[in-house]
Design an enzyme around this catalytic site. Structure first.
Site, mmCIF file in Angstrom:
data_model
loop_
_atom_site.group_PDB
_atom_site.id
_atom_site.type_symbol
_atom_site.label_atom_id
_atom_site.label_comp_id
_atom_site.label_asym_id
_atom_site.label_seq_id
_atom_site.Cartn_x
_atom_site.Cartn_y
_atom_site.Cartn_z
ATOM 1 N N LYS A 1 0.920 -1.245 0.000
ATOM 2 C CA LYS A 1 0.099 -0.020 -0.141
ATOM 3 C C LYS A 1 0.857 1.155 -0.087
ATOM 4 O O LYS A 1 0.252 2.261 -0.568
ATOM 5 C CB LYS A 1 -1.113 0.137 1.129
ATOM 6 C CG LYS A 1 -1.949 -0.882 1.240
ATOM 7 C CD LYS A 1 -3.169 -1.023 2.294
ATOM 8 C CE LYS A 1 -4.125 -1.806 2.097
ATOM 9 N NZ LYS A 1 -5.288 -1.585 3.265
ATOM 10 N N ASP B 1 -10.280 2.581 1.906
ATOM 11 C CA ASP B 1 -10.530 2.136 3.230
ATOM 12 C C ASP B 1 -11.342 2.942 4.060
ATOM 13 O O ASP B 1 -12.417 2.818 4.677
ATOM 14 C CB ASP B 1 -9.328 1.637 4.033
ATOM 15 C CG ASP B 1 -8.669 0.158 3.494
ATOM 16 O OD1 ASP B 1 -9.512 -0.323 2.837
ATOM 17 O OD2 ASP B 1 -7.606 0.102 3.358
ATOM 18 N N GLY C 1 -6.004 1.968 18.071
ATOM 19 C CA GLY C 1 -5.240 1.451 17.103
ATOM 20 C C GLY C 1 -4.751 2.869 16.162
ATOM 21 O O GLY C 1 -5.262 3.773 16.256
ATOM 22 N N GLY D 1 -2.682 1.909 13.212
ATOM 23 C CA GLY D 1 -1.918 1.432 12.063
ATOM 24 C C GLY D 1 -2.437 1.836 10.864
ATOM 25 O O GLY D 1 -3.188 2.786 10.630
ATOM 26 N N GLY E 1 -17.226 -4.820 10.647
ATOM 27 C CA GLY E 1 -16.504 -4.669 9.670
ATOM 28 C C GLY E 1 -16.734 -4.682 8.218
ATOM 29 O O GLY E 1 -16.088 -4.224 7.257
HETATM 30 P P1 NDP Z 1 -1.601 -2.600 11.271
HETATM 31 O O1 NDP Z 1 -0.603 -3.772 11.575
HETATM 32 O O2 NDP Z 1 -0.996 -1.488 10.511
HETATM 33 O O3 NDP Z 1 -2.151 -1.952 12.642
HETATM 34 C C1 NDP Z 1 -2.417 -2.682 13.681
HETATM 35 C C2 NDP Z 1 -2.983 -2.013 14.929
HETATM 36 O O4 NDP Z 1 -3.387 -2.865 16.013
HETATM 37 C C3 NDP Z 1 -1.773 -1.134 15.614
HETATM 38 O O5 NDP Z 1 -2.208 0.227 16.213
HETATM 39 C C4 NDP Z 1 -1.323 -1.905 16.829
HETATM 40 O O6 NDP Z 1 -1.100 -1.372 17.834
HETATM 41 C C5 NDP Z 1 -2.842 -2.741 17.092
HETATM 42 N N1 NDP Z 1 -2.929 -3.983 17.865
HETATM 43 C C6 NDP Z 1 -2.682 -5.190 17.224
HETATM 44 N N2 NDP Z 1 -2.660 -6.172 18.248
HETATM 45 C C7 NDP Z 1 -3.130 -5.394 19.474
HETATM 46 C C8 NDP Z 1 -2.973 -5.857 20.943
HETATM 47 N N3 NDP Z 1 -3.174 -7.292 21.124
HETATM 48 N N4 NDP Z 1 -3.525 -4.902 21.682
HETATM 49 C C9 NDP Z 1 -3.499 -3.405 21.249
HETATM 50 N N5 NDP Z 1 -3.200 -3.152 20.099
HETATM 51 C C10 NDP Z 1 -3.248 -4.206 19.071
HETATM 52 O O7 NDP Z 1 -2.777 -3.178 10.753
HETATM 53 P P2 NDP Z 1 -3.941 -2.529 10.056
HETATM 54 O O8 NDP Z 1 -4.200 -1.037 10.496
HETATM 55 O O9 NDP Z 1 -3.707 -2.520 8.556
HETATM 56 O O10 NDP Z 1 -5.186 -3.275 10.335
HETATM 57 C C11 NDP Z 1 -5.937 -3.323 11.467
HETATM 58 C C12 NDP Z 1 -7.378 -4.277 11.357
HETATM 59 O O11 NDP Z 1 -8.072 -3.655 10.305
HETATM 60 C C13 NDP Z 1 -7.101 -5.737 10.806
HETATM 61 O O12 NDP Z 1 -7.681 -6.589 11.531
HETATM 62 C C14 NDP Z 1 -7.812 -5.696 9.300
HETATM 63 O O13 NDP Z 1 -8.229 -6.794 8.995
HETATM 64 C C15 NDP Z 1 -8.596 -4.664 9.544
HETATM 65 N N6 NDP Z 1 -9.021 -3.896 8.178
HETATM 66 C C16 NDP Z 1 -10.351 -4.066 7.834
HETATM 67 C C17 NDP Z 1 -10.677 -3.385 6.870
HETATM 68 C C18 NDP Z 1 -12.398 -3.512 6.365
HETATM 69 O O14 NDP Z 1 -12.549 -2.971 5.354
HETATM 70 N N7 NDP Z 1 -13.103 -4.013 7.255
HETATM 71 C C19 NDP Z 1 -9.852 -2.788 5.930
HETATM 72 C C20 NDP Z 1 -8.538 -2.591 6.157
HETATM 73 C C21 NDP Z 1 -8.051 -3.219 7.462
HETATM 74 P P3 NDP Z 1 0.634 -1.054 18.181
HETATM 75 O O15 NDP Z 1 1.026 -0.007 17.455
HETATM 76 O O16 NDP Z 1 0.652 -0.590 19.587
HETATM 77 O O17 NDP Z 1 1.333 -2.252 17.901
#
Ligand code: NDP
Length: 284
Positions: A72, A108, A131, A133, A249
């Site tokens: 991306k 998105d 979050g 990410g 979602g």
């Molecule tokens: P990233 O890896 O970029 O970010 C993940 C985020 O989740 C980070 O902020 C991370 O925190 C946090 N995180 C992960 N595990 C934990 C935990 N155990 N406790 C606390 N915080 C946690 O992922 P994406 O942003 O790309 O994706 C996130 C979710 O969004 C995924 O499940 C994906 O499937 C979903 N998604 C859904 C879409 C839809 O159309 N419905 C589209 C795009 C994504 P930290 O920074 O502290 O590590």
């Protein structure tokens, strides 16, 4: 004559193929419903071959394509321009051929915003988002551009959370702040919208719960989860049990597809056929 000439149009997805790719099934269901002689194909493209893949898409006259992680951000260097929110977010999940140029968009956040605005206008509202990410960046930027007054980013990793807060404060009209997530979070009174933009609850960790005091989810709040698999996460069920308006979602996933197809074909497709296809795959 090339082998591909029998296809009137091609769009695509640069990601990893799997047995039944939900995005492919969803988009092709819409093409079928609307009698579009188009194809949406899934190609595995490792980052080091991304430039070649884009040249191939240009050569074959693709109308556009989607991208998944890890492509991306890397894709940007191969494109001719970016839409406004893609430029602010710094990531592209949808490429559109416009007047011979490949333009990167981020659908998105737009897909999320479409689901949200079906329930509440975010203008002037206060949002808590878990979050920081890629999904959180896209959602935060779009909701901020749509006029949200306040966005509180709750994230474990302070640096990543801080970067998103700085981006929102510098590049959008919203007022953003950071809470470093350490222990059970309590949603502040006055919050209108709550979003889980983390991976917590994603298959196979379906029993995972957000560190959140669920009694601070109050009636009337709009509570949204980005998790698609499974759609009925603990957060969605906890929110419904407390009288909140819950969004799963799948709405975001369907709407980003609807917006992408509109970009490529100019047609507003029927979202219900796409959602039905996803429900058949993930369960309703
Ligand atoms: P990233 O890896 O970029 O970010 C993940 C985020 O989740 C980070 O902020 C991370 O925190 C946090 N995180 C992960 N595990 C934990 C935990 N155990 N406790 C606390 N915080 C946690 O992922 P994406 O942003 O790309 O994706 C996130 C979710 O969004 C995924 O499940 C994906 O499937 C979903 N998604 C859904 C879409 C839809 O159309 N419905 C589209 C795009 C994504 P930290 O920074 O502290 O590590």
């Amino acid at each position: 004559m090339s082998e591909l000439n029998f296809l009137s149009e091609l769009t695509g997805c640069f990601s990893r193929p799997c047995a039944e790719n939900p995005s492919v099934a969803m988009v092709e269901a819409a093409y079928h419903r609307h009698g579009l002689d188009w194809r949406y194909i899934n190609c595995e493209v490792p980052p080091e071959r991304l430039g070649d893949a884009v040249l191939g898409a240009r050569a074959m006259g693709w109308r556009g394509f989607n991208l998944s992680i890890p492509n991306k951000i890397e894709i940007i260097q191969y494109l001719d321009g970016l839409g406004e929110s893609a430029r602010i977010i710094g990531a592209v999940n949808c490429v559109v051929a416009r007047d011979g140029k490949l333009i990167g968009e981020n659908t998105d956040g737009k897909g999320f915003l479409q689901s949200l605005t079906d329930k509440v206008d975010p203008a002037g509202k206060s949002m808590v988002m878990f979050g920081a990410g890629g999904a959180a960046r896209a959602i935060g930027v779009e909701v901020a551009i749509a006029g949200a007054a306040k966005i509180t980013v709750v994230n474990r990793n302070a640096q990543r959370g801080g970067e998103l807060v700085t981006l929102l404060n510098d590049k959008t009209p919203a007022d953003a702040d950071l809470v470093v997530w350490d222990g059970e979070y309590r949603i502040p009174d006055g919050t209108d919208i709550v979003v889980n933009a983390t991976c917590i609850g994603l298959f196979p960790d379906v029993d995972a719960r957000l560190p959140l005091d669920v009694d601070t989810l109050k009636e009337g709040m709009v509570v949204a989860d980005v998790i698609t698999n499974p759609p009925r996460t603990h957060l969605v069920r906890d929110a419904e049990a407390r009288g909140c308006v819950a969004l799963d979602g799948m709405g975001m996933l369907v709407n980003q597809g609807v917006i992408g197809i509109k970009y490529w074909t100019g047609i507003d497709v029927d979202a219900s056929v796409m959602r039905a296809k996803l429900e058949a795959i993930f369960g309703g």
